[in-house]
Every structure is written in C-alpha cells, then in structure tokens.
Design a protein around this motif. Structure first.
Motif, PDB file in Angstrom:
ATOM      1  N   ALA A 119      -1.999   2.311   8.600  1.00 27.46           N
ATOM      2  CA  ALA A 119      -2.187   1.315   7.617  1.00 27.46           C
ATOM      3  C   ALA A 119      -3.453   0.080   7.939  1.00 27.46           C
ATOM      4  O   ALA A 119      -4.313  -0.084   6.994  1.00 27.46           O
ATOM      5  CB  ALA A 119      -0.736   0.591   7.778  1.00 27.46           C
ATOM      6  N   VAL A 120      -3.464  -0.082   9.232  1.00 30.29           N
ATOM      7  CA  VAL A 120      -4.545  -1.153   9.399  1.00 30.29           C
ATOM      8  C   VAL A 120      -5.937  -0.472   9.057  1.00 30.29           C
ATOM      9  O   VAL A 120      -6.679  -0.962   8.735  1.00 30.29           O
ATOM     10  CB  VAL A 120      -4.343  -1.676  10.949  1.00 30.29           C
ATOM     11  CG1 VAL A 120      -5.817  -2.462  11.414  1.00 30.29           C
ATOM     12  CG2 VAL A 120      -3.089  -2.318  11.218  1.00 30.29           C
ATOM     13  N   TRP A 129      -6.666  -0.426   5.598  1.00 27.96           N
ATOM     14  CA  TRP A 129      -6.979  -1.815   5.109  1.00 27.96           C
ATOM     15  C   TRP A 129      -8.575  -2.120   5.393  1.00 27.96           C
ATOM     16  O   TRP A 129      -9.269  -2.495   4.493  1.00 27.96           O
ATOM     17  CB  TRP A 129      -6.349  -2.932   5.894  1.00 27.96           C
ATOM     18  CG  TRP A 129      -4.903  -2.969   5.780  1.00 27.96           C
ATOM     19  CD1 TRP A 129      -4.086  -2.228   4.815  1.00 27.96           C
ATOM     20  CD2 TRP A 129      -3.961  -3.686   6.396  1.00 27.96           C
ATOM     21  NE1 TRP A 129      -2.812  -2.683   4.911  1.00 27.96           N
ATOM     22  CE2 TRP A 129      -2.537  -3.695   5.906  1.00 27.96           C
ATOM     23  CE3 TRP A 129      -4.139  -4.795   7.297  1.00 27.96           C
ATOM     24  CZ2 TRP A 129      -1.504  -4.332   6.245  1.00 27.96           C
ATOM     25  CZ3 TRP A 129      -3.063  -5.566   7.788  1.00 27.96           C
ATOM     26  CH2 TRP A 129      -1.613  -5.322   7.376  1.00 27.96           C
ATOM     27  N   PHE A 183     -10.795  -2.667   2.126  1.00 24.65           N
ATOM     28  CA  PHE A 183     -11.130  -4.010   1.902  1.00 24.65           C
ATOM     29  C   PHE A 183     -12.195  -4.433   0.909  1.00 24.65           C
ATOM     30  O   PHE A 183     -12.314  -5.166   0.349  1.00 24.65           O
ATOM     31  CB  PHE A 183     -11.174  -4.831   3.251  1.00 24.65           C
ATOM     32  CG  PHE A 183     -11.178  -6.301   3.200  1.00 24.65           C
ATOM     33  CD1 PHE A 183     -10.021  -6.888   2.659  1.00 24.65           C
ATOM     34  CD2 PHE A 183     -12.420  -6.821   3.237  1.00 24.65           C
ATOM     35  CE1 PHE A 183     -10.187  -8.427   2.676  1.00 24.65           C
ATOM     36  CE2 PHE A 183     -12.349  -8.152   3.136  1.00 24.65           C
ATOM     37  CZ  PHE A 183     -11.365  -9.104   2.893  1.00 24.65           C
ATOM     38  N   ALA A 187      -5.746   5.215  -1.056  1.00 26.21           N
ATOM     39  CA  ALA A 187      -7.118   4.542  -0.336  1.00 26.21           C
ATOM     40  C   ALA A 187      -8.346   5.383  -0.479  1.00 26.21           C
ATOM     41  O   ALA A 187      -9.388   4.636  -0.511  1.00 26.21           O
ATOM     42  CB  ALA A 187      -6.593   4.600   1.237  1.00 26.21           C
ATOM     43  N   LEU A 208       2.048  -1.286   2.179  1.00 30.89           N
ATOM     44  CA  LEU A 208       1.217  -1.590   3.189  1.00 30.89           C
ATOM     45  C   LEU A 208      -0.037  -1.176   2.741  1.00 30.89           C
ATOM     46  O   LEU A 208      -1.078  -1.949   3.211  1.00 30.89           O
ATOM     47  CB  LEU A 208       1.835  -0.598   4.449  1.00 30.89           C
ATOM     48  CG  LEU A 208       2.809  -1.187   5.394  1.00 30.89           C
ATOM     49  CD1 LEU A 208       3.150  -0.071   6.493  1.00 30.89           C
ATOM     50  CD2 LEU A 208       2.202  -2.457   6.104  1.00 30.89           C
ATOM     51  N   TYR A 209      -0.117  -0.266   1.973  1.00 26.31           N
ATOM     52  CA  TYR A 209      -1.545   0.430   1.475  1.00 26.31           C
ATOM     53  C   TYR A 209      -2.211  -0.483   0.390  1.00 26.31           C
ATOM     54  O   TYR A 209      -3.207  -0.162   0.245  1.00 26.31           O
ATOM     55  CB  TYR A 209      -1.317   1.879   1.423  1.00 26.31           C
ATOM     56  CG  TYR A 209      -0.943   2.734   2.408  1.00 26.31           C
ATOM     57  CD1 TYR A 209      -1.048   2.429   3.619  1.00 26.31           C
ATOM     58  CD2 TYR A 209      -0.177   3.934   2.409  1.00 26.31           C
ATOM     59  CE1 TYR A 209      -0.640   3.145   4.905  1.00 26.31           C
ATOM     60  CE2 TYR A 209       0.218   4.422   3.158  1.00 26.31           C
ATOM     61  CZ  TYR A 209       0.038   4.128   4.600  1.00 26.31           C
ATOM     62  OH  TYR A 209       0.363   5.066   5.707  1.00 26.31           O
ATOM     63  N   ILE A 237      -0.391  -5.489   0.476  1.00 27.91           N
ATOM     64  CA  ILE A 237      -0.876  -6.420   1.623  1.00 27.91           C
ATOM     65  C   ILE A 237      -2.427  -6.628   1.428  1.00 27.91           C
ATOM     66  O   ILE A 237      -2.854  -7.824   1.669  1.00 27.91           O
ATOM     67  CB  ILE A 237      -0.399  -6.156   3.033  1.00 27.91           C
ATOM     68  CG1 ILE A 237       1.142  -6.212   2.790  1.00 27.91           C
ATOM     69  CG2 ILE A 237      -0.997  -6.842   3.981  1.00 27.91           C
ATOM     70  CD1 ILE A 237       1.731  -5.819   4.244  1.00 27.91           C
ATOM     71  N   PRO A 238      -3.330  -5.624   1.394  1.00 26.58           N
ATOM     72  CA  PRO A 238      -4.808  -5.541   1.501  1.00 26.58           C
ATOM     73  C   PRO A 238      -5.075  -6.273   0.205  1.00 26.58           C
ATOM     74  O   PRO A 238      -6.290  -7.111   0.350  1.00 26.58           O
ATOM     75  CB  PRO A 238      -5.207  -4.268   1.936  1.00 26.58           C
ATOM     76  CG  PRO A 238      -4.157  -3.405   1.271  1.00 26.58           C
ATOM     77  CD  PRO A 238      -2.996  -4.165   1.637  1.00 26.58           C
ATOM     78  N   ILE A 246      -4.697 -10.201   0.755  1.00 25.56           N
ATOM     79  CA  ILE A 246      -5.765 -10.492   1.788  1.00 25.56           C
ATOM     80  C   ILE A 246      -6.938 -10.742   1.136  1.00 25.56           C
ATOM     81  O   ILE A 246      -7.869 -11.920   1.169  1.00 25.56           O
ATOM     82  CB  ILE A 246      -5.731  -9.798   3.170  1.00 25.56           C
ATOM     83  CG1 ILE A 246      -4.375  -9.620   3.855  1.00 25.56           C
ATOM     84  CG2 ILE A 246      -6.860 -10.219   3.983  1.00 25.56           C
ATOM     85  CD1 ILE A 246      -4.532  -8.601   4.882  1.00 25.56           C
ATOM     86  N   SER A 250     -15.837  -0.534   7.084  1.00 33.86           N
ATOM     87  CA  SER A 250     -14.947   0.684   5.876  1.00 33.86           C
ATOM     88  C   SER A 250     -15.233   1.847   6.443  1.00 33.86           C
ATOM     89  O   SER A 250     -14.299   2.529   6.332  1.00 33.86           O
ATOM     90  CB  SER A 250     -15.475   0.140   4.480  1.00 33.86           C
ATOM     91  OG  SER A 250     -15.170   0.782   3.619  1.00 33.86           O
TER      92      SER A 250
END
Length: 371
Positions: free
Chosen positions: A156-157, A160, A164, A238, A295-296, A299-300, A303, A330
């Motif tokens: 997940a991180v 992000w 992003f 993603a 999560l995917y 949340i991003p 942010i 990225s």
C-alpha cells in the motif's frame, strides 16, 4: 490570479474556442499535452479587434508575434468580403505546406531516458524479485506479515508513492467539467464491465481447461482460471494512475474514471465473482475489498488534497515543481512493488518453471490480441 479553473475545453479535432483577450484573460494548459511520436500539434491563433479599439493594441500583438519568429498577417476581410477570408486561408495553407514554415513542437516530450525504457527496468525488477525472494526468503516473509485481511500495508505504501504525483494534479474545482466529455466514461464502463470480465473468463477457460489441460492438474486449472477471472473483474487502479501520469494525462478525468470504476466494482464485484467463479471455491470478503479501495485510493487522495491545497496553496507552478521532484519516487514505488510481488512468489516461480511458461504464453497472447 490563476488560482482556479474557470472553464475547460477538450483539445478535440475541429474545435474552435472564441474568447476575449485582455490583461486578465489567462489561458493555456496547466498540464502539458503530449503528441504521438514525431507528430507535433499545429494550431492557428486569429485575433479580431472590435471597432474603435486603440491602434496600439494591434501593434503590440504584431510585435509579440514577430518576436516569436511567426508571420503577422492583417486580415481585412471586413473590407474585401469573402475574398479577404479566402486570401487568409491561402496564406495559412502556404505556410503550412512550406517546409521552412515556423512550426515547432508545442508540447515537447518531457519523458527522460529512464522513463522511456521503463519496460526494461520492470523486467530487471522482476528478475531481482525472483533472485532476492529465493536468497532472502525471511525478508519477504517479514514483509508479507504486515497485512490485514490479505491486504499488505508495505505494498500500500509503495502504491501511494507510485500514484501520488498524479493525485496531486487532481483539481476538484475542475472535475465538474468532465461532464462535457462523457464518451470516455461510457466507453470505459462498457469495456470494463460488459466486455472484459466475460472475455477474460472465456479465454481463460479455453486455455486452462482445454488447451493446457494435458499439462496441468484440474486443481491448478481452477486456480489459474480464478486468477484470470479476478484480473478481468478488478483492473489495477494504481497502474491506471501511473500510466496516466507518465503521459501527462488529465488527472481530473483519470480520477473520475477510476472513481466510477471503483463504485461499480464495489457493487458488481460480488455478483460477477459468484457468476464467473462457480467452478471454484474462491471468495473475496467484503472487508478485504473495502479495505483495498480505502488504502489504495481514499487515503492517498486525501493526502494529495491536503498537500495541494494547504502546503502548495493550489499554486499551479508549485504543484508542477513538486510533482516533477517527486516523479523519481513514483517510478521507484512501481519498481519496488514489482520486486516485492515477485519476491513473494519467487519459490513457486523457480519450482514450477513450465507452469510459469504456460502462464507467460497466456498473458502474452492476451496483451497481444486484447490490449
């Protein structure tokens, strides 16, 4: 002040935009457009001055055009009638046909060498994942342990970081203009939900149940078919963001397409899986699906919204500079995601090379004929 988008016009063929030009009518493209390789965009800008305007306005425009090494033509068709319009059209055609015309690429290709050969780096990352997964299995076991309901937080991180920069370019104030071009939304929904799930299920059944039946067991065929069906039902959100970012796509339009797809995913996923996975025992819990979307995507996106509006103050230049600096992270997020995913499956890949070859042949043919 260039702080908000007032109106967006899709750059479609045979489109004309007419607006008043003065000291405060700022216009242009906040996100650079891209043309196909070796193709440049040619546009014509024509200025009409209303009756009674100061003559110095015409001279200023003419001086500006000449500084850009372009030819300034004063069209007087209001004096000559249609003859003047034909004269202008012939002049434009003459310049366009002239090999020495002052045409240049309006939106240059900003992809660096690393990005242009991204496929090679992805291949190297796959090999690294397999090698590291077999030489350092405990490392990937530890990474795999950071999960909840089969949703891994390390992945997940990395996702992000991957998406992003694209999310940072999302301007919610401009998203209402997407309704001006709904054809892309309609096409995406139709292909994603009325064509691809059933096509993938049918082709998967053909290969794993019939063509490859003599080379794999019945249980393996069911598992591979289930994976193909899930791949057809739930495309990777993603990666949509990442590819859109790499080609400088419209961040707002991409977000709308992904959002519509995710809403439909939540509604149709259980029904399509039940319909298409009747021959398998695979089920995906609701909590896993909702957690993945949160999560995917959620949340991003939150942010990115905070960074854009409160840290960068919604300033287009600051956003572009920040996105450019973050681009390397990225790409790193993408490559590390590939390394980790293949590291998780490294032992299975090495111990079953023939089956991996069959899967590779299947995926290669899918990409070749259905992409």
């Amino acid at each position: 002040d260039m702080k908000r988008c007032v109106k967006k016009v899709p750059p479609l063929f045979n489109t004309m935009v007419i607006f008043s030009t003065n000291d405060f009518t700022n216009h242009g493209h906040p996100n650079p457009l891209r043309c196909p390789f070796n193709v440049s965009r040619k546009s014509i800008a024509t200025y009409y001055f209303s009756k009674g305007r100061p003559k110095n306005e015409i001279s200023k425009i003419k001086e500006y055009v000449l500084k850009k090494d372009c030819e300034a033509i004063l069209c007087k068709h209001w004096e000559k009638g249609s003859e003047g319009t034909i004269e202008l059209a012939k002049k434009v055609a003459e310049i366009a046909d002239n090999d020495e015309g002052q045409f240049s690429t309006l939106y240059p290709d900003k992809m660096n060498l690393f990005e242009k050969y991204l496929s090679i780096w992805v291949g190297i990352s796959i090999l690294m994942g397999i090698i590291l997964g077999n030489s350092l299995p405990s490392l990937f076991t530890t990474i795999a342990s950071f999960e909840l309901h089969n949703v891994n937080f390390v992945i997940a991180v990395l996702i992000w970081a991957m998406i992003f920069p694209m999310l940072l370019n999302v301007d919610f104030s401009c998203m209402r203009n997407v309704k001006n071009n709904l054809n892309g939304i309609y096409l995406t929904v139709f292909i994603n939900w009325f064509v691809k799930p059933f096509t993938m299920a049918g082709v998967g059944y053909l290969f794993f149940k019939i063509i490859f039946a003599d080379y794999i067991t019945s249980n393996e065929a069911d598992e591979f078919l289930a994976g193909v069906i899930l791949l057809g039902i739930a495309p990777c959100t993603a990666m949509v963001f990442l590819w859109s970012r790499l080609v400088n796509g419209d961040a707002n339009y991409t977000l709308v397409q992904v959002s519509v797809n995710d809403v439909i995913l939540i509604i149709l996923f259980p029904f399509l899986t039940k319909l298409l996975l009747e021959i398998t025992d695979l089920t995906v819990p609701w909590f896993t699906l909702i957690l993945s979307v949160t999560l995917y995507i959620v949340i991003p996106l939150l942010i990115a919204f905070i960074v854009r509006n409160y840290y960068l103050r919604n300033n287009s230049q600051k956003i572009e500079n920040f996105s450019s600096k973050f681009k390397i992270y990225s790409i790193a997020g993408l490559l590390l995601t590939v390394v980790v995913l293949f590291g998780f499956q490294a032992h299975k890949i090495i111990s079953n090379p023939f089956i991996i070859l069959l899967i590779f042949v299947f995926l290669f043919l899918i990409l070749l004929f259905f992409s």
